[in-house]
Design an enzyme around this catalytic site. Sequence first.
Site, PDB file in Angstrom:
ATOM      1  N   ASP A 261       0.810  -1.179   0.066  1.00  0.00           N
ATOM      2  CA  ASP A 261       0.187  -0.135  -0.044  1.00  0.00           C
ATOM      3  C   ASP A 261       0.789   1.256   0.143  1.00  0.00           C
ATOM      4  O   ASP A 261       1.733   1.425  -0.917  1.00  0.00           O
ATOM      5  CB  ASP A 261      -1.067  -0.033   1.300  1.00  0.00           C
ATOM      6  CG  ASP A 261      -2.041   1.029   1.227  1.00  0.00           C
ATOM      7  OD1 ASP A 261      -2.846   0.662   0.469  1.00  0.00           O
ATOM      8  OD2 ASP A 261      -1.810   2.022   1.964  1.00  0.00           O
ATOM      9  N   ARG A 262       0.730   2.221   1.111  1.00  0.00           N
ATOM     10  CA  ARG A 262       1.605   3.307   1.035  1.00  0.00           C
ATOM     11  C   ARG A 262       3.039   3.049   0.970  1.00  0.00           C
ATOM     12  O   ARG A 262       3.715   3.629   0.362  1.00  0.00           O
ATOM     13  CB  ARG A 262       1.222   4.056   2.027  1.00  0.00           C
ATOM     14  CG  ARG A 262      -0.370   4.371   2.428  1.00  0.00           C
ATOM     15  CD  ARG A 262      -1.099   5.128   1.050  1.00  0.00           C
ATOM     16  NE  ARG A 262      -0.511   6.279   0.651  1.00  0.00           N
ATOM     17  CZ  ARG A 262      -0.873   6.946  -0.474  1.00  0.00           C
ATOM     18  NH1 ARG A 262      -1.811   6.174  -1.286  1.00  0.00           N
ATOM     19  NH2 ARG A 262      -0.425   8.152  -0.658  1.00  0.00           N
TER      20      ARG A 262
ATOM     21  N   TYR B 152      -1.531  11.573   1.916  1.00  0.00           N
ATOM     22  CA  TYR B 152      -2.205  11.463   0.697  1.00  0.00           C
ATOM     23  C   TYR B 152      -2.561  12.715  -0.072  1.00  0.00           C
ATOM     24  O   TYR B 152      -2.598  12.977  -1.325  1.00  0.00           O
ATOM     25  CB  TYR B 152      -3.888  11.052   0.995  1.00  0.00           C
ATOM     26  CG  TYR B 152      -3.857   9.589   1.107  1.00  0.00           C
ATOM     27  CD1 TYR B 152      -4.306   8.787   0.134  1.00  0.00           C
ATOM     28  CD2 TYR B 152      -3.714   8.932   2.332  1.00  0.00           C
ATOM     29  CE1 TYR B 152      -4.355   7.177   0.231  1.00  0.00           C
ATOM     30  CE2 TYR B 152      -3.582   7.437   2.656  1.00  0.00           C
ATOM     31  CZ  TYR B 152      -4.305   6.885   1.440  1.00  0.00           C
ATOM     32  OH  TYR B 152      -4.096   5.492   1.709  1.00  0.00           O
TER      33      TYR B 152
ATOM     34  N   ARG C 215       4.484   2.548  -2.490  1.00  0.00           N
ATOM     35  CA  ARG C 215       4.798   3.952  -2.979  1.00  0.00           C
ATOM     36  C   ARG C 215       6.179   4.316  -2.373  1.00  0.00           C
ATOM     37  O   ARG C 215       6.857   5.017  -3.285  1.00  0.00           O
ATOM     38  CB  ARG C 215       3.668   4.779  -2.845  1.00  0.00           C
ATOM     39  CG  ARG C 215       2.321   4.104  -3.329  1.00  0.00           C
ATOM     40  CD  ARG C 215       1.137   4.968  -3.628  1.00  0.00           C
ATOM     41  NE  ARG C 215       0.067   4.188  -3.571  1.00  0.00           N
ATOM     42  CZ  ARG C 215      -0.272   3.459  -4.782  1.00  0.00           C
ATOM     43  NH1 ARG C 215       0.313   3.581  -5.867  1.00  0.00           N
ATOM     44  NH2 ARG C 215      -1.474   2.836  -4.924  1.00  0.00           N
TER      45      ARG C 215
ATOM     46  N   HIS D 203     -11.219   7.215  -0.846  1.00  0.00           N
ATOM     47  CA  HIS D 203     -10.395   7.921   0.098  1.00  0.00           C
ATOM     48  C   HIS D 203      -8.996   8.683  -0.470  1.00  0.00           C
ATOM     49  O   HIS D 203      -8.588   9.710   0.144  1.00  0.00           O
ATOM     50  CB  HIS D 203      -9.866   7.037   1.096  1.00  0.00           C
ATOM     51  CG  HIS D 203      -9.033   5.800   0.566  1.00  0.00           C
ATOM     52  ND1 HIS D 203      -9.408   5.111  -0.386  1.00  0.00           N
ATOM     53  CD2 HIS D 203      -7.531   5.659   0.878  1.00  0.00           C
ATOM     54  CE1 HIS D 203      -8.249   4.345  -0.634  1.00  0.00           C
ATOM     55  NE2 HIS D 203      -7.363   4.769   0.001  1.00  0.00           N
ATOM     56  N   TRP D 204      -8.937   8.335  -1.519  1.00  0.00           N
ATOM     57  CA  TRP D 204      -7.813   9.124  -2.565  1.00  0.00           C
ATOM     58  C   TRP D 204      -8.243  10.565  -2.461  1.00  0.00           C
ATOM     59  O   TRP D 204      -7.379  11.423  -2.900  1.00  0.00           O
ATOM     60  CB  TRP D 204      -7.582   8.510  -3.821  1.00  0.00           C
ATOM     61  CG  TRP D 204      -6.618   7.159  -3.624  1.00  0.00           C
ATOM     62  CD1 TRP D 204      -6.503   6.266  -2.471  1.00  0.00           C
ATOM     63  CD2 TRP D 204      -5.527   6.915  -4.766  1.00  0.00           C
ATOM     64  NE1 TRP D 204      -5.434   5.365  -2.866  1.00  0.00           N
ATOM     65  CE2 TRP D 204      -4.717   5.759  -4.277  1.00  0.00           C
ATOM     66  CE3 TRP D 204      -5.098   7.410  -5.921  1.00  0.00           C
ATOM     67  CZ2 TRP D 204      -3.869   5.182  -4.749  1.00  0.00           C
ATOM     68  CZ3 TRP D 204      -3.927   6.880  -6.506  1.00  0.00           C
ATOM     69  CH2 TRP D 204      -3.207   5.687  -5.931  1.00  0.00           C
TER      70      TRP D 204
ATOM     71  N   HIS E  38      -7.156  -6.792  -0.207  1.00  0.00           N
ATOM     72  CA  HIS E  38      -5.916  -5.678  -0.300  1.00  0.00           C
ATOM     73  C   HIS E  38      -4.778  -5.925   1.007  1.00  0.00           C
ATOM     74  O   HIS E  38      -3.672  -6.018   0.626  1.00  0.00           O
ATOM     75  CB  HIS E  38      -6.411  -4.436   0.180  1.00  0.00           C
ATOM     76  CG  HIS E  38      -5.744  -3.441   0.093  1.00  0.00           C
ATOM     77  ND1 HIS E  38      -4.891  -3.014  -0.797  1.00  0.00           N
ATOM     78  CD2 HIS E  38      -5.488  -2.495   1.252  1.00  0.00           C
ATOM     79  CE1 HIS E  38      -3.839  -1.932  -0.612  1.00  0.00           C
ATOM     80  NE2 HIS E  38      -4.450  -1.549   0.803  1.00  0.00           N
TER      81      HIS E  38
END
Length: 301
Positions: free
Chosen positions: A112-113, A220, A116, A157-158, A282
Amino acid sequence: MSAPAEWFAGFTGAHHRVGDITLYARVGGRAGAPPLVLLHGFPQNHAMWHRVALQLAPHFRLVLPDLRGYGGSDKPPGDPDHANYSKRSMAADIAGLMQSLGHDRYGVCGHDRGGRVAHRLALDHGAAVTRLAVLDIAPTLDMYNATDMRFATVYYHWFHLIQPSPLPETMIGGDPMFYLHWKLGGWGARGLGYIEPPALASYEQSFGGPDAIHAMCEDYRAAASIDLEHDRASRAAGDKIGCDTLVLWGARGVVEALFDPLALWQAQCSATVSGRALDGGHYLAEELPADTAAALLEFFG
């Protein structure tokens, strides 16, 4: 952190000063083994790796940090341009942490984050990253570029979290545990039963404060602004991930439904990209810890 110390038997938890930030991390596994850093995602912390870490510990020297803004790590107020929550800043945190621990070369796995952050780490600190694994993500720029009604609906949520402060902070702060449980129970996870109680207690402890909610919104906000600038600049310069990359994603998740993750990641790599869908949602490391650990051991081992 609320997770009991014995839960990560053989791991040492400590705070580490890295530049202008203090990160919390657990370190354990086999001394002298190849180092591997595991990066968590939203809305979690390092506790998400518990089951996977126990299976990998005999084979690697594991480093499990809480990212800037999460868990036991610092949660500074966001800069006006969100630069201090850019993936470039968060990747620099991890590079500095690993160097302070004596690791000049290491594998990186991010969910997930954290995936990135791992992506940016492999671009900005490529000499340090031996191999890269990303769990249930496609590249941020590609996901935003492909936004349509389906994506905006399931990844709402993005677009909610990037609204100006204090709108999302105030809305989430009205009932933070409801929001946390709703996010953890979605994206193909089939409720909260996959989460071990000590992990859920840790997420609850670290999520509800105003500083934590603000920090996650800043994460975000950065992703929708300065991170995209950095990604576009990297692509324009022809920068590629230079190490072999493993891509795993959930067969019941959004990435499977809306994207071609192998093709998208291969386009950003100059080395070999491999991977597959696992029969989960996820949160692969907690839903399918044995399958996830086996795939990571095969790739990094």
